[in-house]
Design a protein around this motif. Structure first.
Motif, PDB file in Angstrom:
ATOM      1  N   ARG A 245     -33.653  15.829  41.950  1.00 25.18           N
ATOM      2  CA  ARG A 245     -33.569  14.770  42.955  1.00 25.18           C
ATOM      3  C   ARG A 245     -32.398  15.024  43.898  1.00 25.18           C
ATOM      4  NH1 ARG A 245     -33.269   9.127  40.292  1.00 25.18           N
ATOM      5  NH2 ARG A 245     -31.132   9.768  39.807  1.00 25.18           N
ATOM      6  N   GLU A 246     -31.248  15.417  43.344  1.00 25.56           N
ATOM      7  CA  GLU A 246     -30.071  15.684  44.164  1.00 25.56           C
ATOM      8  C   GLU A 246     -30.262  16.945  45.007  1.00 25.56           C
ATOM      9  OE1 GLU A 246     -28.966  12.924  41.004  1.00 25.56           O
ATOM     10  OE2 GLU A 246     -30.070  14.811  41.019  1.00 25.56           O
ATOM     11  N   VAL A 247     -30.967  17.927  44.455  1.00 25.24           N
ATOM     12  CA  VAL A 247     -31.240  19.150  45.202  1.00 25.24           C
ATOM     13  C   VAL A 247     -32.179  18.852  46.374  1.00 25.24           C
ATOM     14  CG1 VAL A 247     -32.344  21.426  45.074  1.00 25.24           C
ATOM     15  CG2 VAL A 247     -30.792  20.695  43.261  1.00 25.24           C
ATOM     16  N   PRO A 301     -32.857  23.871  48.637  1.00 22.14           N
ATOM     17  CA  PRO A 301     -31.770  24.470  49.404  1.00 22.14           C
ATOM     18  C   PRO A 301     -30.910  25.460  48.634  1.00 22.14           C
ATOM     19  CG  PRO A 301     -31.950  22.160  49.942  1.00 22.14           C
ATOM     20  CD  PRO A 301     -32.927  22.423  48.841  1.00 22.14           C
ATOM     21  N   SER A 302     -30.884  26.697  49.093  1.00 19.39           N
ATOM     22  CA  SER A 302     -30.041  27.736  48.506  1.00 19.39           C
ATOM     23  C   SER A 302     -28.854  27.974  49.424  1.00 19.39           C
ATOM     24  CB  SER A 302     -30.854  29.029  48.366  1.00 19.39           C
ATOM     25  OG  SER A 302     -31.150  29.557  49.656  1.00 19.39           O
ATOM     26  N   ILE A 303     -27.972  28.862  49.041  1.00 18.45           N
ATOM     27  CA  ILE A 303     -26.793  29.096  49.869  1.00 18.45           C
ATOM     28  C   ILE A 303     -27.195  29.734  51.195  1.00 18.45           C
ATOM     29  CG2 ILE A 303     -25.264  29.288  47.895  1.00 18.45           C
ATOM     30  CD1 ILE A 303     -25.335  32.292  48.156  1.00 18.45           C
ATOM     31  N   ASP A 304     -28.263  30.512  51.212  1.00 20.15           N
ATOM     32  CA  ASP A 304     -28.688  31.147  52.454  1.00 20.15           C
ATOM     33  C   ASP A 304     -29.174  30.100  53.460  1.00 20.15           C
ATOM     34  OD1 ASP A 304     -28.132  33.653  51.470  1.00 20.15           O
ATOM     35  OD2 ASP A 304     -30.118  33.889  50.592  1.00 20.15           O
ATOM     36  N   GLU A 305     -29.815  29.048  52.956  1.00 19.25           N
ATOM     37  CA  GLU A 305     -30.370  28.032  53.838  1.00 19.25           C
ATOM     38  C   GLU A 305     -29.317  27.059  54.336  1.00 19.25           C
ATOM     39  OE1 GLU A 305     -33.075  26.737  50.883  1.00 19.25           O
ATOM     40  OE2 GLU A 305     -34.796  27.594  51.872  1.00 19.25           O
ATOM     41  N   LYS A 306     -28.207  26.931  53.600  1.00 20.25           N
ATOM     42  CA  LYS A 306     -27.246  25.867  53.876  1.00 20.25           C
ATOM     43  C   LYS A 306     -25.980  26.348  54.594  1.00 20.25           C
ATOM     44  CE  LYS A 306     -29.042  21.998  52.496  1.00 20.25           C
ATOM     45  NZ  LYS A 306     -29.065  20.815  53.368  1.00 20.25           N
TER      46      LYS A 306
END
Length: 307
Positions: A245-247, A301-306
């Motif tokens: 949910r948080e992701v 959301p991964s680090i690449d997307e964020k």
């Protein structure tokens, strides 16, 4: 229900609850009636089943043996009645042991459909972040994450979820993004119930990494560990089902998604020495189908997307 059969069912509930009043509430009778009914049963079979004190009601040796013999019979009787009705109707009380996080996030939102199908069934959600003793606490069905200890209990696999690393944007803006697992010892680590040992392992293609991490914050409840990560207190490792949910909301960002941190398996467990209740089997069937129809997100959301 005959007086003798009712007395046997009441005896089993008193034994599991350790209380005449608690068992009476379950069966909708006053404490005085429960106590009198058990006293009559003891006279009929000629043995004392309980040691009664002002603080507790505990089984005698004869009572423990009697309980072990009648519980399978009562379960078989429930099964026979269920089959004889031939309607699929479920009755009685189903006691379920499970963690608070999983109950609130995954089970309770899916109960309405199941309960509407079985209006005569009462469900007792025994939510706790500590594993219940199935036999001592009279649990009909428990949901357990992770490897099961050697046991004679019957287990059925429900589903598995990947473990993920996650942290809040506020923490990552301050501490930076880990580029590899080797960077993690320099970060603030939150150790939740699934990682209290702090031994974390990673795999990627043909590579592997395994090391011990030290947590500045130890949280022994899954919901608390996730909340701590959202508050920016550090990086948490948890099953995706516990934090999806948080992701999904962007409150947590998945880290090192290209590294495999293993999976966490969920099993439905029935107590040993007792036949599974029809209601327990029916609920597990329903939840397996419901959870598989709505699987956890694969790559939120991964680090690449964020970045």
């Amino acid at each position: 229900m005959s007086d003798r059969l009712f007395a046997l069912r009441l005896f089993a509930r008193v034994a599991r609850k350790g209380s005449f009043s608690a068992a009476g509430r379950e069966l909708n009778i006053p404490q005085s009636t429960a106590s009198r009914t058990i006293a009559i049963l003891e006279r009929q079979i000629g043995v004392v089943l309980f040691i009664r004190t002002t603080r507790a009601v505990t089984l005698t040796d004869a009572g423990s043996d009697f309980l072990a013999r009648i519980e399978p019979v009562l379960a078989e009787l429930d099964e026979a009645e269920h089959a004889a009705r031939g309607t699929g109707e479920l009755r009685g009380i189903l006691r379920i042991g499970l963690g608070t996080n999983f109950a609130v996030r995954e089970i309770i939102p899916r109960l309405a459909v199941f309960m509407s199908r079985h209006p005569a069934l009462q469900i007792d959600l025994m939510m706790s972040d500590q594993r219940q003793d199935l036999v001592a606490e009279g649990v009909d069905l428990a949901f357990r994450f992770g490897a099961l200890p050697d046991s004679t209990a019957t287990a059925r696999r429900v589903l598995s979820w990947p473990r993920v690393l996650a942290a809040a944007r506020a923490y990552l803006d301050k501490a930076g993004f880990p580029a590899t697992p080797a960077d993690l010892p320099q970060h603030a680590i939150i150790l939740g119930p699934g990682s209290l040992g702090g031994h974390w392992s990673f795999r990627k293609d043909d590579g592997a990494a395994s090391f011990q991490v030290k947590g500045r914050l130890i949280v022994r409840a899954s919901e608390g560990a996730i909340a701590a990560a959202v508050a920016g207190l550090g990086i948490v490792m948890a099953p995706l089902v516990a934090c999806r949910r948080e992701v999904e909301r962007g409150e947590l960002i998945r880290l090192l998604p290209e590294w495999d941190t293993g999976t966490v398996e969920l099993n439905a467990v029935y107590a040993s020495g007792r036949a599974a209740k029809p209601s327990a089997r029916a609920l597990v069937d329903y939840l397996i189908a419901a959870l598989r129809e709505d699987p956890p997100p694969s790559d939120r959301p991964s680090i690449d997307e964020k970045r």
